[in-house]
Each structure stands twice: as structure tokens, then as C-alpha cells.
Design a protein around this motif. Structure first.
Motif, PDB file in Angstrom:
ATOM      1  N   TRP A 255       0.832  -1.204   0.000  1.00 10.21           N
ATOM      2  CA  TRP A 255       0.000   0.000   0.000  1.00 10.21           C
ATOM      3  C   TRP A 255       0.862   1.248   0.000  1.00 10.21           C
ATOM      4  O   TRP A 255       0.654   2.173  -0.786  1.00 10.21           O
ATOM      5  CB  TRP A 255      -0.924  -0.023   1.219  1.00 10.21           C
ATOM      6  N   ARG A 256       1.852   1.289   0.891  1.00 12.90           N
ATOM      7  CA  ARG A 256       2.727   2.467   0.951  1.00 12.90           C
ATOM      8  C   ARG A 256       3.495   2.641  -0.356  1.00 12.90           C
ATOM      9  O   ARG A 256       3.730   3.763  -0.805  1.00 12.90           O
ATOM     10  CB  ARG A 256       3.702   2.343   2.124  1.00 12.90           C
ATOM     11  N   ALA A 257       3.911   1.528  -0.949  1.00 13.68           N
ATOM     12  CA  ALA A 257       4.622   1.609  -2.222  1.00 13.68           C
ATOM     13  C   ALA A 257       3.725   2.186  -3.315  1.00 13.68           C
ATOM     14  O   ALA A 257       4.168   2.989  -4.146  1.00 13.68           O
ATOM     15  CB  ALA A 257       5.127   0.229  -2.626  1.00 13.68           C
ATOM     16  N   ALA A 258       2.449   1.796  -3.301  1.00 14.07           N
ATOM     17  CA  ALA A 258       1.511   2.309  -4.301  1.00 14.07           C
ATOM     18  C   ALA A 258       1.242   3.795  -4.105  1.00 14.07           C
ATOM     19  O   ALA A 258       1.107   4.551  -5.079  1.00 14.07           O
ATOM     20  CB  ALA A 258       0.204   1.518  -4.248  1.00 14.07           C
ATOM     21  N   VAL A 259       1.153   4.245  -2.844  1.00 17.93           N
ATOM     22  CA  VAL A 259       1.000   5.677  -2.563  1.00 17.93           C
ATOM     23  C   VAL A 259       2.205   6.443  -3.106  1.00 17.93           C
ATOM     24  O   VAL A 259       2.066   7.478  -3.760  1.00 17.93           O
ATOM     25  CB  VAL A 259       0.839   5.923  -1.048  1.00 17.93           C
ATOM     26  N   MET A 260       3.398   5.932  -2.817  1.00 24.00           N
ATOM     27  CA  MET A 260       4.613   6.616  -3.257  1.00 24.00           C
ATOM     28  C   MET A 260       4.694   6.674  -4.774  1.00 24.00           C
ATOM     29  O   MET A 260       5.118   7.692  -5.351  1.00 24.00           O
ATOM     30  CB  MET A 260       5.832   5.908  -2.682  1.00 24.00           C
ATOM     31  N   ASP A 261       4.306   5.588  -5.429  1.00 22.86           N
ATOM     32  CA  ASP A 261       4.335   5.569  -6.893  1.00 22.86           C
ATOM     33  C   ASP A 261       3.391   6.620  -7.469  1.00 22.86           C
ATOM     34  O   ASP A 261       3.754   7.361  -8.402  1.00 22.86           O
ATOM     35  CB  ASP A 261       3.951   4.175  -7.389  1.00 22.86           C
ATOM     36  N   GLU A 262       2.168   6.702  -6.934  1.00 17.66           N
ATOM     37  CA  GLU A 262       1.200   7.688  -7.418  1.00 17.66           C
ATOM     38  C   GLU A 262       1.699   9.114  -7.166  1.00 17.66           C
ATOM     39  O   GLU A 262       1.573   9.999  -8.022  1.00 17.66           O
ATOM     40  CB  GLU A 262      -0.143   7.475  -6.726  1.00 17.66           C
ATOM     41  N   LEU A 263       2.277   9.324  -5.980  1.00 20.06           N
ATOM     42  CA  LEU A 263       2.759  10.650  -5.626  1.00 20.06           C
ATOM     43  C   LEU A 263       3.903  11.091  -6.531  1.00 20.06           C
ATOM     44  O   LEU A 263       3.873  12.186  -7.108  1.00 20.06           O
ATOM     45  CB  LEU A 263       3.210  10.651  -4.162  1.00 20.06           C
ATOM     46  N   GLN A 264       4.897  10.241  -6.667  1.00 19.44           N
ATOM     47  CA  GLN A 264       6.116  10.639  -7.370  1.00 19.44           C
ATOM     48  C   GLN A 264       5.969  10.628  -8.882  1.00 19.44           C
ATOM     49  O   GLN A 264       6.577  11.446  -9.571  1.00 19.44           O
ATOM     50  CB  GLN A 264       7.277   9.743  -6.945  1.00 19.44           C
ATOM     51  N   ASN A 265       5.162   9.708  -9.405  1.00 22.91           N
ATOM     52  CA  ASN A 265       5.107   9.533 -10.854  1.00 22.91           C
ATOM     53  C   ASN A 265       3.895  10.155 -11.523  1.00 22.91           C
ATOM     54  O   ASN A 265       3.872  10.283 -12.746  1.00 22.91           O
ATOM     55  CB  ASN A 265       5.186   8.047 -11.201  1.00 22.91           C
ATOM     56  N   LYS A 266       2.890  10.537 -10.741  1.00 22.23           N
ATOM     57  CA  LYS A 266       1.709  11.170 -11.331  1.00 22.23           C
ATOM     58  C   LYS A 266       1.435  12.552 -10.740  1.00 22.23           C
ATOM     59  O   LYS A 266       1.378  13.552 -11.459  1.00 22.23           O
ATOM     60  CB  LYS A 266       0.470  10.293 -11.165  1.00 22.23           C
ATOM     61  N   ILE A 267       1.283  12.601  -9.414  1.00 19.51           N
ATOM     62  CA  ILE A 267       0.862  13.851  -8.782  1.00 19.51           C
ATOM     63  C   ILE A 267       1.927  14.926  -8.888  1.00 19.51           C
ATOM     64  O   ILE A 267       1.651  16.063  -9.304  1.00 19.51           O
ATOM     65  CB  ILE A 267       0.471  13.593  -7.315  1.00 19.51           C
ATOM     66  N   VAL A 268       3.160  14.589  -8.518  1.00 22.27           N
ATOM     67  CA  VAL A 268       4.226  15.607  -8.532  1.00 22.27           C
ATOM     68  C   VAL A 268       4.446  16.183  -9.921  1.00 22.27           C
ATOM     69  O   VAL A 268       4.459  17.414 -10.090  1.00 22.27           O
ATOM     70  CB  VAL A 268       5.522  15.032  -7.929  1.00 22.27           C
ATOM     71  N   PRO A 269       4.622  15.360 -10.975  1.00 23.57           N
ATOM     72  CA  PRO A 269       4.804  15.951 -12.303  1.00 23.57           C
ATOM     73  C   PRO A 269       3.615  16.808 -12.754  1.00 23.57           C
ATOM     74  O   PRO A 269       3.805  17.864 -13.367  1.00 23.57           O
ATOM     75  CB  PRO A 269       4.987  14.729 -13.210  1.00 23.57           C
ATOM     76  N   GLU A 270       2.403  16.344 -12.456  1.00 25.05           N
ATOM     77  CA  GLU A 270       1.206  17.081 -12.883  1.00 25.05           C
ATOM     78  C   GLU A 270       1.140  18.458 -12.232  1.00 25.05           C
ATOM     79  O   GLU A 270       0.903  19.471 -12.902  1.00 25.05           O
ATOM     80  CB  GLU A 270      -0.042  16.275 -12.541  1.00 25.05           C
ATOM     81  N   TRP A 271       1.370  18.522 -10.918  1.00 23.70           N
ATOM     82  CA  TRP A 271       1.223  19.792 -10.212  1.00 23.70           C
ATOM     83  C   TRP A 271       2.425  20.708 -10.421  1.00 23.70           C
ATOM     84  O   TRP A 271       2.279  21.935 -10.326  1.00 23.70           O
ATOM     85  CB  TRP A 271       0.931  19.529  -8.741  1.00 23.70           C
ATOM     86  N   LYS A 272       3.579  20.148 -10.727  1.00 22.39           N
ATOM     87  CA  LYS A 272       4.703  20.996 -11.128  1.00 22.39           C
ATOM     88  C   LYS A 272       4.405  21.643 -12.479  1.00 22.39           C
ATOM     89  O   LYS A 272       4.691  22.831 -12.685  1.00 22.39           O
ATOM     90  CB  LYS A 272       5.989  20.170 -11.204  1.00 22.39           C
ATOM     91  N   ALA A 273       3.830  20.875 -13.396  1.00 24.09           N
ATOM     92  CA  ALA A 273       3.478  21.423 -14.713  1.00 24.09           C
ATOM     93  C   ALA A 273       2.438  22.523 -14.597  1.00 24.09           C
ATOM     94  O   ALA A 273       2.420  23.465 -15.411  1.00 24.09           O
ATOM     95  CB  ALA A 273       2.972  20.298 -15.618  1.00 24.09           C
ATOM     96  N   LEU A 274       1.570  22.438 -13.567  1.00 20.69           N
ATOM     97  CA  LEU A 274       0.571  23.483 -13.339  1.00 20.69           C
ATOM     98  C   LEU A 274       1.187  24.743 -12.721  1.00 20.69           C
ATOM     99  O   LEU A 274       0.507  25.770 -12.604  1.00 20.69           O
ATOM    100  CB  LEU A 274      -0.533  22.956 -12.420  1.00 20.69           C
ATOM    101  N   GLY A 275       2.442  24.645 -12.292  1.00 20.30           N
ATOM    102  CA  GLY A 275       3.114  25.780 -11.665  1.00 20.30           C
ATOM    103  C   GLY A 275       2.735  25.983 -10.211  1.00 20.30           C
ATOM    104  O   GLY A 275       3.009  27.045  -9.643  1.00 20.30           O
TER     105      GLY A 275
END
Length: 388
Positions: free
Chosen positions: A76-96
Motif C-alpha cells: 500500500w505504501r509503495a503504491a502511494v509513493m508511486d502515485e505521488l512521485q510519478n503522477k501527482i508531482v509531475p502534474e502539479w509541477k506542470a501546473l506551476g
């Protein structure tokens, strides 16, 4: 396809006769009655008016976020980290709107997590997410962060601090449905082993309370024993193997908190008692076993799908930083019930029981949809459309 959980007649009768917890007059009354009813709400769950209703972030975006995780040792923790690092972070950085996420791990040590949170505050983060922590141990540190203008958001469980903002399913309701479903599957009689998560954490204790209540709806269901699976397949497998070895008598079912069901399944199969039904949550390996053995159980209940959980608290956090004003301390969502037909629609027959991945329910079914979250904020808006 997926369905928000429809309450049983027993639960409806219970909630209809009880009063709602205080501080909920500003949210949808149907949601308040369904998820915040005093009889089906963990008594420790904070649901009063949020201290951050009028908060304005001290810095403009892009924001720096801290993630103080308490544990990294399960799927579960690994899946949270994967979603955070590989989806959420890039998306919200691109949003500025995001500059960086600083991640710490405390390995279930409260003192270490407290120190790490204080360090994150001193490193000038704008907000902090914590995961699955002791409900009271962090309170003084949450106040320290609040005094510095840094809100703390509790993912998958609650902190009792009046300064925390919490999100999760209603674990007591979810546990109740899991326990009652097992009791119904067994025809209202039999012996059941209960596998808890991490005792002492709010999510584990709340869900276990609900499981016991659900099982008790059938007076001829007996609790054969209880072990702690620590939300980890390897731990749960070892604990259940030991229990089965020392309790050779008849066992009719096992209720287990995800993420540990695959370990419990393996323990049962290795013991030669593979016909014992085991409650299955969101682990794809366990769901695959059910996919190819349709009569094994009747239903699966999604209680904390990791990708959806981190996305939910992230959206709550970003809305708060943007000044949308959370109305109450805890934003709760419905558990999701999955039938075998639902599972067949999203999982092929050639699936693998060895996968460590998790089912993703989707934001529109897990509280992340704008219409649902809007109701919990005083000044709701699309957080991705925010302009500096």
C-alpha cells in the motif's frame, strides 16, 4: 461499474434513530447522516469546524510540501509513493503550483516522526501530509506547525489535534459492512478469525471496531481469535500460519484488513485449509484469486485504495492552500463495494496472483470529484485552475 456502498437495512435502522455529530450543519445533510452519524462514527474522529476556514498561505505558489510517512514496508505504501512521485508531482509541477515534495520515513517510531515533522516545518514547507499515524502522539507537533502557518493533513486516518485536517473512508462503516458480509456469507453461524491492521492507529482501530459490530449482527458467529497483520502480507502470513498451527479446530472465515489479504490467503492455502473464505480488499493478487474462483466470496470492499487516497488528501491540501476554506476537520468518503461482475469488467482472466499492485477506484468514486469535495469548502473552486 463500482458502486458506493448501499447500507444494509440494519445499518439504516440504526442511523435513522440516532443524532448526528455536532459541527456538520454546513455540509450535505444526506452525507452527514450517512457518514457522520454518531452511532457509526469513531468516537475519536474530529468533526468540528476547521481551524483553517480563513487560512491564506503565507507564500504564493509554487508550494513546497512535506510528506512525513510513518512506514514504507508494505504494498500500500509503495503504491502511494508511486502515485505521488510519478503522477501527482509531475502534474502539479506542470501546473506551476508545486516546487518540491520532501519525503521522510519514520518506520512506525512516533518520536522519529515528530522530529521529522518539526524539521520539515523548519525547512519552510508550506504544508505537510502525514500518513496513518498514532491519533494523539503528533498533536503537539501539529500545533507547532500550525503556529508557523503550516497546516498538517492526515491521510488515511485521523489525528485528534484540532489543527489537523483529515481524510479517509468512514472506517467504522466499512468495517461493519465487511464483518456483516462475512457473517451473511457464513449463514449467520461459525467461527471467524480477525486479522487487525496496526493496532493503535486510528484506521486500524476504527475498522476493527466496525468489523466486530458487523460480525455481532449474527449471534451465532463466534470470534475464534485475533492477530495483528500490520497491514503487511508477510507479517500477516506468518501470524496466521502460527495461529492455524496452534488452533487446528474448525475455522469458517477470516476477516482481514488490507493490505494483508494475500498473505492470509497464502497462509490458509499452505495450511491445507484453502476452502476458508478470506475477506479481500484492494490487492490485485488477492482480487485475481477471486476473479478465477467466483464462488470463493460474495463481495470485496474498497476501504483505502492507495492511489485514490493520496489524490484525495492532495486535492484537499491544495484547496486549503488556495484559501478555499475547509468547513470541518475530517472529510470522509463512502467505502466502495465490488461484486464479481464488477471485478470481471476490470480484470482479465489471465491476471496474476503474484502482482503487488492495487486496484484504483477513481477520483469520481472516491470523493475526489469536484462536486463532492466542493461541499466541504466555503469557497470551492477547481484547484487545478488556480492562478497565482
Amino acid at each position: 461499474m463500482f458502486r458506493k456502498l448501499a447500507f444494509t437495512a440494519t445499518l439504516l435502522a440504526l442511523t435513522a434513530s440516532t443524532s448526528l455529530a455536532e459541527g456538520l450543519d454546513e455540509i450535505n445533510p444526506d452525507v452527514a447522516k450517512r457518514l457522520y452519524n454518531a452511532e457509526m462514527l469513531d468516537p475519536g474522529q474530529p468533526v468540528g469546524a476547521s481551524k483553517w476556514r480563513d487560512f491564506v498561505a503565507k507564500n504564493p505558489p509554487p508550494w513546497k510540501i512535506g510528506y512525513a510517512s510513518s512506514y514504507a514496508g508494505n504494498t500500500w505504501r509503495a503504491a502511494v509513493m508511486d502515485e505521488l512521485q510519478n503522477k501527482i508531482v509531475p502534474e502539479w509541477k506542470a501546473l506551476g503550483l508545486l516546487s518540491d515534495v520532501v519525503i521522510t520515513q519514520s518506520n512506525l517510531n512516533d518520536s522519529t516522526q515528530i522530529q521529522q515533522i518539526r524539521q520539515l516545518v523548519d525547512q519552510k514547507v508550506d504544508a505537510i501530509i502525514v500518513c496513518c499515524s498514532n491519533p494523539t502522539a503528533l498533536n503537539a507537533t501539529v500545533k507547532y506547525a500550525a503556529d508557523k502557518g503550516v497546516p498538517v493533513f492526515s491521510l488515511t486516518g485521523y489525528l485528534t489535534s484540532e489543527y489537523s485536517i483529515n481524510s479517509s473512508v468512514n472506517y467504522q462503516v466499512a468495517g461493519y459492512e465487511i464483518g456483516k458480509d462475512m457473517a451473511d456469507q457464513l449463514g449467520g453461524k461459525g467461527k471467524v478469525l480477525v486479522v487487525e491492521g496496526i493496532p493503535g492507529t486510528s484506521g486500524s482501530d476504527s475498522q476493527n471496531r466496525g468489523v466486530l459490530a458487523g460480525l455481532s449482527t449474527a449471534p451465532d458467529i463466534k470470534i475464534a481469535g485475533s492477530v495483528a497483520g500490520m497491514w503487511t502480507d508477510q507479517v500477516a502470513q506468518g501470524e496466521v500460519q502460527k495461529w492455524l498451527a496452534t488452533n487446528p479446530g474448525k475455522l469458517d472465515g477470516i476477516v482481514v484488513q488490507s493490505a494483508a489479504e494475500m498473505g492470509v490467503l497464502r497462509a490458509v492455502q499452505q495450511s491445507g485449509r484453502g476452502d476458508i473464505p478470506v475477506a479481500i480488499g484492494g490487492e490485485l493478487g488477492a482480487l485475481c484469486y477471486w476473479r478465477n474462483n467466483p464462488d470463493y466470496i460474495r463481495s470485496s470492499f474498497q476501504v483505502w485504495p492507495p492511489a485514490d487516497e493520496i489524490e484525495l488528501i492532495w486535492n484537499i491540501m491544495m484547496r486549503t492552500l488556495q484559501g478555499q476554506g475547509p468547513k470541518i476537520q475530517s472529510i470522509l468518503v463512502d467505502p466502495v463495494k465490488l461484486s464479481h461482475d464488477d471485478l470481471k469488467a476490470v480484470m482479465k482472466e489471465d491476471c496474476s496472483v503474484d502482482t503487488a499492485e492495487w486496484l484504483k477506484v477513481g477520483a469520481d468514486r472516491w470523493g475526489g470529484a469536484s462536486a463532492y469535495l466542493d461541499d466541504f469548502f466555503l469557497r470551492p473552486a477547481d484547484p487545478k485552475a488556480f492562478k497565482k
